[in-house]
Design an enzyme around this catalytic site. Structure first.
Site, short mmCIF file in Angstrom:
data_model
loop_
_atom_site.label_atom_id
_atom_site.label_comp_id
_atom_site.label_asym_id
_atom_site.label_seq_id
_atom_site.Cartn_x
_atom_site.Cartn_y
_atom_site.Cartn_z
N ARG A 4 0.86 -1.19 0.00
CA ARG A 4 0.00 0.00 0.00
C ARG A 4 0.88 1.23 0.00
O ARG A 4 1.86 1.29 0.76
CB ARG A 4 -0.87 0.05 1.26
CG ARG A 4 -1.99 -0.95 1.27
CD ARG A 4 -2.54 -1.09 2.67
NE ARG A 4 -1.48 -1.46 3.61
CZ ARG A 4 -1.59 -1.46 4.93
NH1 ARG A 4 -2.72 -1.08 5.49
NH2 ARG A 4 -0.60 -1.82 5.70
N CYS A 61 -4.00 1.27 -8.18
CA CYS A 61 -4.27 -0.18 -8.25
C CYS A 61 -5.74 -0.55 -8.40
O CYS A 61 -6.13 -1.16 -9.39
CB CYS A 61 -3.68 -0.86 -7.02
SG CYS A 61 -1.90 -0.88 -7.05
N ARG A 110 -3.33 9.79 -8.78
CA ARG A 110 -3.94 8.92 -9.78
C ARG A 110 -5.34 8.48 -9.34
O ARG A 110 -5.52 8.00 -8.23
CB ARG A 110 -3.04 7.69 -10.05
CG ARG A 110 -1.86 8.07 -10.93
CD ARG A 110 -0.94 6.92 -11.15
NE ARG A 110 -0.15 6.62 -9.97
CZ ARG A 110 0.78 5.68 -9.92
NH1 ARG A 110 1.00 4.92 -10.96
NH2 ARG A 110 1.47 5.48 -8.80
C1 UDX Z 1 -3.84 -1.10 -2.75
C2 UDX Z 1 -3.77 -2.43 -2.00
O1 UDX Z 1 -4.12 -2.23 -0.63
C3 UDX Z 1 -2.42 -3.06 -2.13
O2 UDX Z 1 -2.41 -4.34 -1.51
C4 UDX Z 1 -2.16 -3.21 -3.62
O3 UDX Z 1 -1.00 -3.89 -3.90
C5 UDX Z 1 -2.16 -1.85 -4.29
O4 UDX Z 1 -3.45 -1.28 -4.10
P1 UDX Z 1 -3.16 1.44 -2.29
O5 UDX Z 1 -3.75 1.74 -3.64
O6 UDX Z 1 -1.85 2.02 -1.94
O7 UDX Z 1 -2.99 -0.15 -2.12
O8 UDX Z 1 -4.20 1.96 -1.22
P2 UDX Z 1 -5.18 1.38 -0.08
O9 UDX Z 1 -4.70 1.83 1.23
O10 UDX Z 1 -5.45 -0.05 -0.25
O11 UDX Z 1 -6.49 2.23 -0.43
C6 UDX Z 1 -7.05 2.22 -1.73
C7 UDX Z 1 -8.20 3.18 -1.83
O12 UDX Z 1 -9.34 2.73 -1.12
C8 UDX Z 1 -7.93 4.58 -1.29
O13 UDX Z 1 -8.48 5.51 -2.20
C9 UDX Z 1 -8.66 4.63 0.03
O14 UDX Z 1 -9.07 5.93 0.36
C10 UDX Z 1 -9.86 3.73 -0.28
N1 UDX Z 1 -10.42 3.07 0.90
C11 UDX Z 1 -9.68 2.16 1.59
C12 UDX Z 1 -11.72 3.35 1.28
O15 UDX Z 1 -12.41 4.19 0.66
N2 UDX Z 1 -12.24 2.69 2.36
C13 UDX Z 1 -11.55 1.77 3.06
O16 UDX Z 1 -12.11 1.21 4.01
C14 UDX Z 1 -10.23 1.49 2.67
#
Ligand code: UDX
Length: 450
Positions: A155, A261, A328
């Protein structure tokens, strides 16, 4: 100590290179972008990731981490080559594999000893076999190699800790000996290691991200229903999360997911399914619900403020999530665009993403801090749940604003407290409670007169 090459110095590549170096290996990180490599050699990071600069500096200093633009230099005497290049979204949702293809070709041409090529980039199911074909075709003379898939689960914002303390390491290969060697590299991480075939490993990555995105869209759908029925989605999520079959994580309702992602991977998985004649109904619903969150936020704000024409709206946060400068697929982009189209003057503040956001959002005025943002604003919208927004002097914010209106797209504030402070406040999926329960939004003409 093993010798490792890492191709690509984006989030995944640079973190992978620095972490393997920190585990005591000799790592050469390669990128074809000369500027990026020149900056890295000067200790300047191409991305913002907490702890990364220090980790890189320490390992460069110890002689375990080097940077190059030359495949020949990177592969000389190397046993492992990780491919960690970007796989951007192509035209109709499929992943664009041109960088993976170029990396595989260059590896084939430059390798002078047997090599294990490890795919870290998120690639469509079947890409591992395709990479093997490319290497075979482009080798000047036959040289033994194996392809192993080892998807990343990092993440942004906590990538180093995710690398060093993974919940699992997934390895896919048809060559058990190669998989075993890659498993050895990961042994110091003391994580469960799952060894399977190439395609299954590639699928595990897509299925994991699609499931997490589904959890987010699920709770956002519940938030929508909560709003209509007067329930509070935050408490619903807590109540659900204690069930170990559900779990408390990824049940945060709000503006939905963004980043490099989830949006890309869910779309790519749906595309792969459709190409084979399958109907990924759930994945489409997940994407539709996610896109709706941004539109709903603007609609709610309109309900609170009336006509947005001529109103000044401040966005608290721009990055797709806290602790990153990554824009992004950030909800802020769509929200700013929709607000501008409706005639609002849009301003924003983000602790670190403003530089990246400037080109994407030329119509948005960037402010020096949250208080400068609040001054003269008709409304603030919480777009990113940065910790520093949770600790604001809200009385001061209220006094600086033209109207005390806050739409909280990430539910970081307590509705009762915001109401007690005199804000006209709404979160996402939170039934109105407490002393403000009956309070009506000020009518548009009333507020205009103020
Ligand atoms: C994600 C995956 O967690 C990771 O394992 C993968 O390899 C790459 O994609 P990342 O994109 O860095 O990682 O962010 P993450 O913390 O997972 O959050 C993704 C999105 O979901 C963010 O926009 C966050 O705001 C949103 N989110 C996350 C929510 O809206 N609610 C939640 O409960 C959790």
């Amino acid at each position: 100590m093993k010798q490792i090459a890492v191709v690509g110095v984006g989030y995944v590549g640079l973190v992978t290179a620095a972490c393997f170096a920190d585990l005591g290996n000799k790592v050469i990180a390669l990128d074809i972008d000369e500027r990026k490599i020149a900056r890295l050699k000067q200790g300047r990071m191409p991305i913002y990731e907490p702890g990364l600069e220090e980790l890189v500096r320490r390992n460069v200093h110890a002689g375990r981490l080097q940077f190059t633009t030359s495949y020949a230099e990177a592969l000389e005497g190397t046993e492992f080559a990780f491919i960690a290049v970007g796989t951007p979204e192509g035209g109709d949702g499929e992943a664009d594999l041109r960088y993976v293809q170029a990396a595989a070709r260059s590896i084939a041409q430059a390798m002078t000893n047997p090599l294990i090529v490890i795919n870290k980039s998120t690639v469509p199911v079947g890409t591992g076999d395709w990479v093997a074909d490319i290497i075979r075709e482009h080798q000047p003379q036959p040289m033994p190699f194996s392809v192993v898939s080892c998807p990343e689960f990092l993440r942004e914002g906590s990538a180093i800790s995710d690398f060093m303390h993974p919940h699992r390491v997934v390895l896919g290969s048809t060559d058990p000996e190669a998989a075993e060697k890659v498993a050895q590299l990961h042994l110091p991480l003391r994580a469960p290691i799952i060894v399977t075939d190439l395609r299954t490993a590639e699928m595990i990555k897509y299925a994991s991200n699609a499931f997490l995105a589904t959890k987010i869209s699920f709770i956002n759908e519940i938030a929508n229903i909560c709003e209509a029925l007067g329930a509070d989605v935050e408490e619903v999520a807590v109540g659900m999360g204690y069930d170990p079959r559900i779990g408390p994580l990824f049940l945060k309702a709000g503006l939905g997911y963004g980043g490099s992602c989830f949006p890309k991977d869910v779309k790519a998985l749906a595309h792969m399914a459709e190409e084979k004649g399958r109907q990924p109904q759930l994945l489409h619903a997940v994407m539709d619900i996610n896109a709706d969150r941004r539109r709903i936020a603007v609609e709610r704000l309109e309900e609170m403020l009336g006509d947005l024409q001529g109103k000044t709206v401040g966005l608290l946060g721009l990055a797709f999530k806290p602790n990153t400068d990554d824009m992004r697929e950030a909800p802020a982009i769509d929200i700013a665009q929709m607000l501008s189209e409706k005639g609002a003057e849009v301003r924003a503040y983000d602790p670190i993403a403003m530089d990246n956001a400037r080109d994407l959002l030329p119509q948005v005025t960037m402010c020096a801090d949250p208080y400068a943002l609040a001054k003269g604003s008709d409304a603030l919208v919480v777009v990113t749940d940065w910790n520093e927004f949770k600790q604001l002097d809200l009385q001061q914010i209220r006094d600086l604003m033209r109207q005390p209106v806050i739409f909280d797209g990430r539910n970081i504030y307590d509705p009762a407290q915001m109401c007690a402070l005199g804000f006209h406040y709404r979160g996402m999926g939170r039934g109105y409670k407490g002393p403000c329960a009956e309070e009506k939004p000020p009518a548009a003409d009333e507020t205009d007169a103020e």
